[in-house]
Scaffold this active site. Structure first.
Site, PDB file in Angstrom:
ATOM      1  N   PHE A 188      63.234  56.099 -17.408  1.00 38.15           N
ATOM      2  CA  PHE A 188      62.025  55.944 -16.593  1.00 38.15           C
ATOM      3  C   PHE A 188      62.464  55.380 -15.244  1.00 38.15           C
ATOM      4  CE2 PHE A 188      57.412  55.936 -17.544  1.00 38.15           C
ATOM      5  CZ  PHE A 188      57.418  56.730 -18.674  1.00 38.15           C
ATOM      6  N   GLN A 231      49.374  49.689  -7.248  1.00 33.22           N
ATOM      7  CA  GLN A 231      50.305  50.809  -7.401  1.00 33.22           C
ATOM      8  C   GLN A 231      49.627  52.177  -7.397  1.00 33.22           C
ATOM      9  OE1 GLN A 231      52.522  51.614 -11.359  1.00 33.22           O
ATOM     10  NE2 GLN A 231      54.081  50.968  -9.911  1.00 33.22           N
ATOM     11  N   HIS A 245      50.481  55.830  -8.503  1.00 32.06           N
ATOM     12  CA  HIS A 245      51.441  56.589  -9.312  1.00 32.06           C
ATOM     13  C   HIS A 245      51.666  57.935  -8.638  1.00 32.06           C
ATOM     14  CE1 HIS A 245      53.179  58.751 -12.674  1.00 32.06           C
ATOM     15  NE2 HIS A 245      53.201  57.651 -13.396  1.00 32.06           N
ATOM     16  N   LEU A 295      46.499  61.345 -15.038  1.00 31.17           N
ATOM     17  CA  LEU A 295      47.917  61.040 -14.946  1.00 31.17           C
ATOM     18  C   LEU A 295      48.820  62.055 -15.640  1.00 31.17           C
ATOM     19  CD1 LEU A 295      49.622  58.591 -13.870  1.00 31.17           C
ATOM     20  CD2 LEU A 295      49.987  58.093 -16.268  1.00 31.17           C
ATOM     21  N   GLU A 298      55.319  59.665 -15.994  1.00 32.12           N
ATOM     22  CA  GLU A 298      56.660  59.647 -15.424  1.00 32.12           C
ATOM     23  C   GLU A 298      57.668  60.180 -16.436  1.00 32.12           C
ATOM     24  OE1 GLU A 298      57.137  56.023 -13.249  1.00 32.12           O
ATOM     25  OE2 GLU A 298      59.242  55.951 -13.778  1.00 32.12           O
ATOM     26  N   ARG A 322      58.173  53.717  -8.349  1.00 30.66           N
ATOM     27  CA  ARG A 322      56.984  54.512  -8.016  1.00 30.66           C
ATOM     28  C   ARG A 322      56.562  54.395  -6.564  1.00 30.66           C
ATOM     29  NH1 ARG A 322      53.610  53.295 -13.556  1.00 30.66           N
ATOM     30  NH2 ARG A 322      54.927  54.684 -14.802  1.00 30.66           N
ATOM     31  N   HIS A 324      46.617  53.626  -9.666  1.00 33.34           N
ATOM     32  CA  HIS A 324      47.047  53.550 -11.055  1.00 33.34           C
ATOM     33  C   HIS A 324      47.039  52.160 -11.656  1.00 33.34           C
ATOM     34  CE1 HIS A 324      49.050  54.856 -14.642  1.00 33.34           C
ATOM     35  NE2 HIS A 324      50.126  54.128 -14.418  1.00 33.34           N
ATOM     36  N   ARG A 346      55.226  47.533 -10.040  1.00 33.00           N
ATOM     37  CA  ARG A 346      55.569  47.525 -11.462  1.00 33.00           C
ATOM     38  C   ARG A 346      56.435  48.729 -11.812  1.00 33.00           C
ATOM     39  NH1 ARG A 346      53.632  50.233 -16.014  1.00 33.00           N
ATOM     40  NH2 ARG A 346      51.744  51.020 -15.051  1.00 33.00           N
ATOM     41  N   SER A 354      54.212  47.748 -18.288  1.00 33.01           N
ATOM     42  CA  SER A 354      52.866  47.222 -18.529  1.00 33.01           C
ATOM     43  C   SER A 354      52.588  47.151 -20.027  1.00 33.01           C
ATOM     44  CB  SER A 354      51.793  48.070 -17.860  1.00 33.01           C
ATOM     45  OG  SER A 354      50.540  47.577 -18.262  1.00 33.01           O
TER      46      SER A 354
HETATM   47  C1  LIG Z   1      46.658  57.063 -17.762  1.00 33.79           C
HETATM   48  C2  LIG Z   1      47.502  55.842 -17.874  1.00 33.79           C
HETATM   49  C3  LIG Z   1      48.779  55.920 -18.404  1.00 33.79           C
HETATM   50  C4  LIG Z   1      49.589  54.783 -18.515  1.00 33.79           C
HETATM   51  N1  LIG Z   1      50.832  54.891 -19.059  1.00 33.79           N
HETATM   52  C5  LIG Z   1      51.601  53.772 -19.215  1.00 33.79           C
HETATM   53  C6  LIG Z   1      52.873  53.826 -19.852  1.00 33.79           C
HETATM   54  O1  LIG Z   1      53.315  54.859 -20.307  1.00 33.79           O
HETATM   55  N2  LIG Z   1      53.587  52.679 -19.957  1.00 33.79           N
HETATM   56  C7  LIG Z   1      53.122  51.494 -19.478  1.00 33.79           C
HETATM   57  O2  LIG Z   1      53.814  50.487 -19.620  1.00 33.79           O
HETATM   58  N3  LIG Z   1      51.905  51.420 -18.893  1.00 33.79           N
HETATM   59  C8  LIG Z   1      51.134  52.522 -18.757  1.00 33.79           C
HETATM   60  N4  LIG Z   1      49.896  52.419 -18.160  1.00 33.79           N
HETATM   61  C9  LIG Z   1      49.361  51.099 -17.817  1.00 33.79           C
HETATM   62  C10 LIG Z   1      48.895  50.409 -19.089  1.00 33.79           C
HETATM   63  O3  LIG Z   1      48.453  51.354 -20.014  1.00 33.79           O
HETATM   64  C11 LIG Z   1      47.734  49.458 -18.826  1.00 33.79           C
HETATM   65  O4  LIG Z   1      48.052  48.621 -17.754  1.00 33.79           O
HETATM   66  C12 LIG Z   1      47.490  48.596 -20.057  1.00 33.79           C
HETATM   67  O5  LIG Z   1      47.299  49.414 -21.186  1.00 33.79           O
HETATM   68  C13 LIG Z   1      46.296  47.675 -19.877  1.00 33.79           C
HETATM   69  O6  LIG Z   1      46.027  47.030 -21.097  1.00 33.79           O
HETATM   70  P1  LIG Z   1      44.934  45.897 -21.187  1.00 33.79           P
HETATM   71  O7  LIG Z   1      44.910  45.443 -22.586  1.00 33.79           O
HETATM   72  O8  LIG Z   1      45.164  44.921 -20.110  1.00 33.79           O
HETATM   73  O9  LIG Z   1      43.567  46.650 -20.800  1.00 33.79           O
HETATM   74  P2  LIG Z   1      42.753  47.831 -21.558  1.00 33.79           P
HETATM   75  O10 LIG Z   1      43.530  48.539 -22.565  1.00 33.79           O
HETATM   76  O11 LIG Z   1      42.091  48.661 -20.512  1.00 33.79           O
HETATM   77  O12 LIG Z   1      41.606  47.039 -22.259  1.00 33.79           O
HETATM   78  C14 LIG Z   1      40.573  46.419 -21.524  1.00 33.79           C
HETATM   79  C15 LIG Z   1      39.546  45.971 -22.517  1.00 33.79           C
HETATM   80  O13 LIG Z   1      38.616  45.126 -21.867  1.00 33.79           O
HETATM   81  C16 LIG Z   1      37.332  45.438 -22.267  1.00 33.79           C
HETATM   82  N5  LIG Z   1      36.421  45.000 -21.207  1.00 33.79           N
HETATM   83  C17 LIG Z   1      36.497  45.233 -19.876  1.00 33.79           C
HETATM   84  N6  LIG Z   1      35.482  44.636 -19.246  1.00 33.79           N
HETATM   85  C18 LIG Z   1      34.754  43.998 -20.192  1.00 33.79           C
HETATM   86  C19 LIG Z   1      33.580  43.223 -20.173  1.00 33.79           C
HETATM   87  N7  LIG Z   1      32.919  42.970 -19.045  1.00 33.79           N
HETATM   88  N8  LIG Z   1      33.110  42.750 -21.340  1.00 33.79           N
HETATM   89  C20 LIG Z   1      33.735  43.013 -22.509  1.00 33.79           C
HETATM   90  N9  LIG Z   1      34.848  43.747 -22.587  1.00 33.79           N
HETATM   91  C21 LIG Z   1      35.345  44.231 -21.431  1.00 33.79           C
HETATM   92  C22 LIG Z   1      37.340  46.922 -22.533  1.00 33.79           C
HETATM   93  O14 LIG Z   1      36.324  47.274 -23.447  1.00 33.79           O
HETATM   94  C23 LIG Z   1      38.731  47.094 -23.143  1.00 33.79           C
HETATM   95  O15 LIG Z   1      38.679  46.866 -24.537  1.00 33.79           O
HETATM   96  C24 LIG Z   1      49.084  53.549 -18.057  1.00 33.79           C
HETATM   97  C25 LIG Z   1      47.801  53.458 -17.522  1.00 33.79           C
HETATM   98  C26 LIG Z   1      47.036  54.595 -17.406  1.00 33.79           C
HETATM   99  C27 LIG Z   1      45.663  54.455 -16.767  1.00 33.79           C
END
Ligand SMILES: Cc1cc2nc3c(=O)[nH]c(=O)nc-3n(C[C@H](O)[C@H](O)[C@H](O)COP(=O)(O)OP(=O)(O)OC[C@H]3O[C@@H](n4cnc5c(N)ncnc54)[C@H](O)[C@@H]3O)c2cc1C
Length: 598
Positions: free
Chosen positions: A116, A236, A238, A248, A251, A284, A371, A413, A418
């Site tokens: 990556f 960031q 992407h 998306l 990568e 990136r 992203h 990042r 992440s």
């Molecule tokens: C398309 C895509 C592909 C990616 N691919 C990669 C990858 O291959 N490798 C990598 O390292 N990273 C990747 N990333 C980044 C990574 O996936 C995310 O940064 C990470 O999963 C975020 O996790 P999280 O638990 O912080 O948030 P999330 O998984 O988004 O969870 C957020 C949670 O908060 C809750 N929530 C939000 N607001 C409220 C509220 N007001 N009240 C109650 N609940 C709420 C939602 O319901 C959800 O359950 C990718 C991101 C995207 C968008």
């Protein structure tokens, strides 16, 4: 109003929230509150992989991973936290494996790994195979695995409850207020420890890879309660989102040998001034800027704002031969259409569905897409929220995942870091939150705990104006994409700040059609838009203020990195007089800042 009491309350059920809930629940009564059904969280959309120096396919070390992350961050990441995350990485990946996560395998049955951007082998100076993956559905598998474990461990879930406020009294943080989406009823959750894990805010921008739910709720709530946001200027883009849609393309496609091609048929990343050594696998920020410059200089495909990402076997094999790329056993790297299909099934499916293009036979039109938020709620490596330049913790308040800024990603990042961040800091914030809960009493709730949240909703619901949320949202997204995007200049950022302030005023004059209480998504969307506007303002002001180029923050008017003046984190508070800024030192352990070359 309904009342609940839990020692630990986690807001968010993505990878960070589930990991936090799972670990907190081992020793404290724990609730996880989520506006989405947990398995719909954005973590499920992550495709490419999770970084860990397992060394399954070639030599690798957590130390190398640390260095790459420090360098990728353009030296503004906190090195104590980065060292900790990279050292934890192998342990946590094996832990996920033991929980049942179905990783892709090597022929010998080890966890498979792929290269990556920005992750390097220090012996060969070439990209290292460090990303552990489950085909192109790594995040989906993490989410499913953690949700199963949470159910097994009897974590209490409140699904489709939208948290709207953090109850903060003079004594400290006492709980959260949430709206039950199905009924419109308010719930108060009293807690000793509260963990915010609400994900990112890509919906600030017009073209984004992020889910509709990425509206920055947790950060906006914290800002309204006097907690600063850190390093918001580092957002960031992407390199490879599907043209016009932003969806998306991982990568991992470039990791498998995909190349970027301009209108003249050139593999421009190899050009001097971009990244002649690692090409498409530079970090990136570097790749997005190169694409932007190609398009700006008329070399987008057909003169348009997109570039081709080509992973057809013919092209992959041609450039692999030019690069002298080999397989782990030393044989030349040659792929077949079937292998591409096996490694990237979902990407191929997306492209066929949304573009009518089959990536095994045709190139994909791509453009940079908003992203990932490097900035967010400031925390230390235990997930404790720290609210000033001296890193003073706010007892009982924690944050993990994309809404937090530890800061392990600094100015940029690296891919796969992440998913690693969310599980490592999700776990440790959960442990710390449970420990805090054991050593403390509940803080009494104020007399009317839902007052602030209700006031926000009522002012939206009762507004009898003429403005429409769709229009305000559209104007915000456009101005942010045009002026606080891949490249930035003073004048553009000023335009954005003024525009966002105008939109915030116009927001006070909105009109909704739905006056109901049950599943009133129009009301919630309006409230989410108010969050996006707050986040956009903090982002634009922080960006305008940083007069240098570093990581994802690239300015045409200040093209150089300026360590003397700007090696410091930005802190931004929302006050009644506007955004207030201050700065905080960066933590260094081993690595001195150097110029980045890829
Ligand atoms: C398309 C895509 C592909 C990616 N691919 C990669 C990858 O291959 N490798 C990598 O390292 N990273 C990747 N990333 C980044 C990574 O996936 C995310 O940064 C990470 O999963 C975020 O996790 P999280 O638990 O912080 O948030 P999330 O998984 O988004 O969870 C957020 C949670 O908060 C809750 N929530 C939000 N607001 C409220 C509220 N007001 N009240 C109650 N609940 C709420 C939602 O319901 C959800 O359950 C990718 C991101 C995207 C968008």
């Amino acid at each position: 109003m309904k009342k609940h009491q839990f020692e630990v309350v986690v807001v968010g059920a993505g990878g960070a929230g589930l990991m936090a809930g799972l670990y907190a629940s081992k020793s404290a009564s724990t609730a996880v509150i989520s506006k989405l059904y947990p398995a719909r969280s954005h973590t499920g959309a992550a495709q490419g992989g999770i970084g860990a120096a397992l060394g399954n396919l070639e030599e690798d070390h957590p130390e190398w991973h640390t260095y790459d992350t420090v360098k990728g961050a353009d030296y503004i990441g906190d090195q104590d936290a980065i060292e900790f995350m990279c050292a934890e990485a192998p342990k946590i990946v094996y832990e996920l494996e033991h929980m049942g996560l179905p990783f892709s395998r090597t022929p010998e049955g080890k966890i498979a790994q792929r290269p990556f951007g920005g992750h390097m082998n220090k012996n060969t100076n070439m990209p290292v195979r460090r990303a552990c993956y489950a085909a192109d559905r790594t995040g989906h598998m993490i989410l499913q695995t953690l949700y199963q474990q949470s159910i097994k461990n009897n974590v209490t879930f409140f699904d489709e409850f939208q948290v709207m406020d953090l109850i903060r009294t003079e004594e400290g943080v006492a709980g959260v207020v949430a709206l039950e989406i199905a009924t419109g009823e308010m719930h108060v959750f009293q807690a000793k420890s509260i963990i915010f894990a609400t994900g990112g805010w890509g919906r600030v921008w017009e073209i984004t890879s992020n889910a509709y739910a990425y509206t920055g709720d947790g950060l906006a709530i914290a800002l309204r309660r006097g907690i600063p946001a850190q390093d918001m200027e580092f957002y960031q883009f992407h390199p490879t989102g599907i043209y016009k849609m932003g969806i998306l393309i991982t990568e991992g496609v470039r990791g498998e040998g995909g190349v970027l091609i301009n209108d003249k048929g050139e593999r421009f990343m190899a050009h001097e001034g971009y990244a002649p050594r690692v090409k498409e696998l530079a970090s990136r920020d570097v790749v997005s800027r190169a694409m932007y410059l190609e398009m700006k200089n008329g070399r987008g495909i057909g003169g348009k704002k997109y570039i081709y990402l080509d992973v057809t076997p013919e092209t992959v094999n041609k450039y692999a031969a030019i690069d002298g790329r080999t397989r782990p056993d030393g044989s030349p790297y040659v792929v077949t259409g079937e292998e591409i299909l096996g490694k990237l099934p979902d990407i191929i499916d997306f492209c066929e569905t949304y573009l009518g293009v089959n990536p095994v036979t045709d190139p994909m039109p791509v453009q940079p897409t908003a992203h990932y938020a490097m900035g967010g709620i400031p925390t230390n490596k235990f997930g404790e929220v720290v609210i000033d330049k001296d890193r003073t913790p706010l007892p009982g308040f924690f944050a993990a995942g994309e809404n937090a800024c530890v800061s392990v990603h600094g100015g940029n990042r690296l891919g796969t870091n992440s998913l690693l961040d969310i599980v490592v800091f999700g776990k440790h914030s959960g442990l710390k939150a449970a420990e805090h809960a054991k050593n403390t009493e509940y803080i009494p709730l104020p007399e009317n705990p839902t007052e602030f949240a209700e006031a926000q909703l009522e002012s939206i619901r009762n507004s009898q104006g003429t403005e429409r949320i769709a229009e305000i949202s559209k104007e915000m997204k456009e101005v942010m994409f045009d002026h606080v995007g891949v490249f930035r200049v003073e004048e553009g950022m000023r335009t954005a700040v003024d525009k966002i302030r105008e939109l915030k005023e116009r927001f006070k004059n909105i009109k909704l059609d739905d006056k109901g209480t049950q599943f009133n998504m129009e009301l919630l969307n309006a409230w989410e838009l108010s969050n996006l506007l707050d986040v956009a303002e903090v982002t634009a002001v922080s960006a305008l203020n940083r007069k240098e180029s570093r990581g994802a923050h690239a300015r045409d008017d200040y093209p150089e990195r300026d360590d003397e003046k700007w090696m410091k984190h930005t802190l931004a508070w929302q006050t009644e007089y506007g955004i207030k800024l201050d700065y905080k030192d960066v933590i260094f352990t081993k690595y001195k800042p150097k110029k980045r070359v890829y």
